[in-house]
Design an enzyme around this catalytic site. Structure first.
Site, PDB file in Angstrom:
ATOM      1  N   SER A 161      85.389  74.863  53.936  1.00 21.11           N
ATOM      2  CA  SER A 161      85.827  76.144  53.378  1.00 21.11           C
ATOM      3  C   SER A 161      87.260  76.378  53.832  1.00 21.11           C
ATOM      4  O   SER A 161      87.765  75.675  54.722  1.00 21.11           O
ATOM      5  CB  SER A 161      84.907  77.236  53.927  1.00 21.11           C
ATOM      6  N   TYR A 174      80.131  82.314  59.805  1.00 19.22           N
ATOM      7  CA  TYR A 174      80.508  81.439  58.685  1.00 19.22           C
ATOM      8  C   TYR A 174      81.741  80.628  59.068  1.00 19.22           C
ATOM      9  O   TYR A 174      81.770  79.401  58.911  1.00 19.22           O
ATOM     10  CB  TYR A 174      80.778  82.290  57.438  1.00 19.22           C
TER      11      TYR A 174
HETATM   12  P1  NDP Z   1      75.983  79.442  45.897  1.00 16.61           P
HETATM   13  O1  NDP Z   1      75.395  80.607  46.597  1.00 16.61           O
HETATM   14  O2  NDP Z   1      76.222  79.504  44.437  1.00 16.61           O
HETATM   15  O3  NDP Z   1      75.114  78.136  46.184  1.00 16.61           O
HETATM   16  C1  NDP Z   1      74.569  77.887  47.441  1.00 16.61           C
HETATM   17  C2  NDP Z   1      73.614  76.732  47.287  1.00 16.61           C
HETATM   18  O4  NDP Z   1      73.045  76.417  48.549  1.00 16.61           O
HETATM   19  C3  NDP Z   1      72.484  77.049  46.351  1.00 16.61           C
HETATM   20  O5  NDP Z   1      72.250  75.925  45.531  1.00 16.61           O
HETATM   21  C4  NDP Z   1      71.297  77.305  47.268  1.00 16.61           C
HETATM   22  O6  NDP Z   1      70.098  76.946  46.596  1.00 16.61           O
HETATM   23  C5  NDP Z   1      71.638  76.361  48.405  1.00 16.61           C
HETATM   24  N1  NDP Z   1      71.028  76.725  49.681  1.00 16.61           N
HETATM   25  C6  NDP Z   1      71.256  77.829  50.438  1.00 16.61           C
HETATM   26  N2  NDP Z   1      70.473  77.823  51.522  1.00 16.61           N
HETATM   27  C7  NDP Z   1      69.733  76.687  51.449  1.00 16.61           C
HETATM   28  C8  NDP Z   1      68.725  76.124  52.247  1.00 16.61           C
HETATM   29  N3  NDP Z   1      68.276  76.734  53.378  1.00 16.61           N
HETATM   30  N4  NDP Z   1      68.182  74.952  51.884  1.00 16.61           N
HETATM   31  C9  NDP Z   1      68.596  74.328  50.770  1.00 16.61           C
HETATM   32  N5  NDP Z   1      69.537  74.815  49.951  1.00 16.61           N
HETATM   33  C10 NDP Z   1      70.089  75.996  50.285  1.00 16.61           C
HETATM   34  O7  NDP Z   1      77.321  79.151  46.689  1.00 16.61           O
HETATM   35  P2  NDP Z   1      78.540  78.173  46.430  1.00 16.61           P
HETATM   36  O8  NDP Z   1      78.249  77.220  45.347  1.00 16.61           O
HETATM   37  O9  NDP Z   1      79.723  79.017  46.379  1.00 16.61           O
HETATM   38  O10 NDP Z   1      78.561  77.428  47.832  1.00 16.61           O
HETATM   39  C11 NDP Z   1      78.286  76.049  47.978  1.00 16.61           C
HETATM   40  C12 NDP Z   1      78.994  75.566  49.235  1.00 16.61           C
HETATM   41  O11 NDP Z   1      80.386  75.755  49.080  1.00 16.61           O
HETATM   42  C13 NDP Z   1      78.604  76.332  50.501  1.00 16.61           C
HETATM   43  O12 NDP Z   1      78.542  75.447  51.590  1.00 16.61           O
HETATM   44  C14 NDP Z   1      79.752  77.314  50.660  1.00 16.61           C
HETATM   45  O13 NDP Z   1      79.923  77.700  52.001  1.00 16.61           O
HETATM   46  C15 NDP Z   1      80.904  76.459  50.184  1.00 16.61           C
HETATM   47  N6  NDP Z   1      82.091  77.208  49.789  1.00 16.61           N
HETATM   48  C16 NDP Z   1      82.082  78.088  48.727  1.00 16.61           C
HETATM   49  C17 NDP Z   1      83.261  78.733  48.365  1.00 16.61           C
HETATM   50  C18 NDP Z   1      83.350  79.648  47.202  1.00 16.61           C
HETATM   51  O14 NDP Z   1      84.414  80.270  47.009  1.00 16.61           O
HETATM   52  N7  NDP Z   1      82.336  79.777  46.387  1.00 16.61           N
HETATM   53  C19 NDP Z   1      84.498  78.534  49.106  1.00 16.61           C
HETATM   54  C20 NDP Z   1      84.382  77.604  50.188  1.00 16.61           C
HETATM   55  C21 NDP Z   1      83.222  76.971  50.498  1.00 16.61           C
HETATM   56  P3  NDP Z   1      68.668  77.663  46.874  1.00 16.61           P
HETATM   57  O15 NDP Z   1      68.941  79.107  47.158  1.00 16.61           O
HETATM   58  O16 NDP Z   1      67.870  77.399  45.643  1.00 16.61           O
HETATM   59  O17 NDP Z   1      68.113  76.940  48.067  1.00 16.61           O
END
Ligand code: NDP
Length: 269
Positions: A161, A174
């Site tokens: 991130s 975070y």
């Molecule tokens: P979303 O909330 O859209 O997606 C998060 C994903 O993680 C979902 O697919 C969710 O699926 C999964 N997830 C969460 N907890 C668990 C768990 N315990 N076990 C398995 N899967 C899990 O967020 P983003 O797509 O934005 O984020 C994806 C990654 O990118 C993260 O690591 C985030 O920190 C990082 N990121 C995002 C940024 C942004 O601007 N969007 C910027 C920088 C980094 P489900 O709930 O079905 O399990």
């Protein structure tokens, strides 16, 4: 704002122009691949020819992305996986190997945000965020290691991130977890280079996903982020696909331990 963003194909990337980026015959596991950035990278890998296992908790969302991936003509499967549960992680590895005959690419993307004023953050909140974003990332790597080594072209892509680089006055757990992603990436890169495994990280800037939905509609904070981003906009999840394919492919075979911002210039200015 988003209307001005360049639109990439909604269902993945064009077929690779160079064999360097060709992922045909590889198997990828994407944690959190059922939405947002994970889906964007999964579509990119599939567009380059990889078979993809989507591993996340929501079965319906998993199935929807699997359908999109299969529409690209590759094999795709999903497994219900909670990365907070080690047995669930290990089951996801087993399911991938059983489905595709091996594991070549691990994308550690599952993540959760949150925080608050540091003096109010409970141990429960701290543990949930740090365990999801950092401990589980290590556990996924550890569980994948022997499969990646056996593959002979093993790749790990960890999702960090901007908070891997910058501090935050509110998203403390975070930021701490995402800072840890960088050192975990560098350390595993050093440890596993002799095994032929490259371990790298992508640091997304502000990307339009469910995680940032609140910010996208928040007015002032949204505008501050856009003003702070040289590209002048949020990124789209599909814009992570190119970096994902690069770090999953032979094109990056001598690249390990790097952190690659995909951020519209946010970290550069
Ligand atoms: P979303 O909330 O859209 O997606 C998060 C994903 O993680 C979902 O697919 C969710 O699926 C999964 N997830 C969460 N907890 C668990 C768990 N315990 N076990 C398995 N899967 C899990 O967020 P983003 O797509 O934005 O984020 C994806 C990654 O990118 C993260 O690591 C985030 O920190 C990082 N990121 C995002 C940024 C942004 O601007 N969007 C910027 C920088 C980094 P489900 O709930 O079905 O399990």
């Amino acid at each position: 704002m988003l209307a001005s963003a360049p639109r990439l194909p909604s269902k993945g990337c064009p077929m690779p122009a160079s064999p360097l980026f060709d992922l045909t015959g590889t198997a990828a596991l994407v944690t959190g691949g059922n939405g947002g950035i994970g889906r964007g990278i999964a579509l990119g890998l599939a567009g380059a020819g990889a078979e993809v296992m989507v591993a996340a908790r929501d079965e319906a969302k998993n199935a929807a992305v699997v359908a999109e991936l299969r529409a690209l003509g590759i094999r795709a499967e999903s497994v219900v996986c909670d990365v907070l549960d080690l047995a669930s992680i290990e089951a996801a590895m087993t399911a991938t190997v059983q489905a595709f005959g091996g594991l070549d690419i691990l994308v550690n993307n599952a993540g959760v945000a949150g925080g608050g004023r540091p003096e109010t953050i409970t141990d429960e909140v701290w543990d949930r965020i740090v365990d999801t974003n950092l401990r589980a990332m290590f556990q996924c790597c550890r569980a994948a290691h022997h499969h990646l080594k056996a593959s002979g072209r093993g790749k790990v892509i960890n999702i960090g991130s901007m908070y891997s680089l910058f501090g935050s006055n509110r998203a403390i757990p975070y930021a701490a977890s995402k800072g840890g992603v960088v050192q975990l990436t560098k350390s595993l890169a050093a440890a596993w280079a002799p095994d032929g495994i490259q371990v790298n990280a992508i640091l997304p800037g502000w990307i339009t996903t469910e995680m940032t939905a609140g910010v996208a509609t928040s007015g002032a904070m949204h505008d501050r982020i856009v003003a702070r981003t040289p590209a002048g906009r949020f990124g789209e999840p599909e814009e992570l696909a190119g970096a994902g394919v690069f770090l999953a492919s032979h094109a990056s075979d001598f690249v390990t331990g790097i952190v690659l911002p995909v951020d519209g210039g946010y970290s550069a200015s």
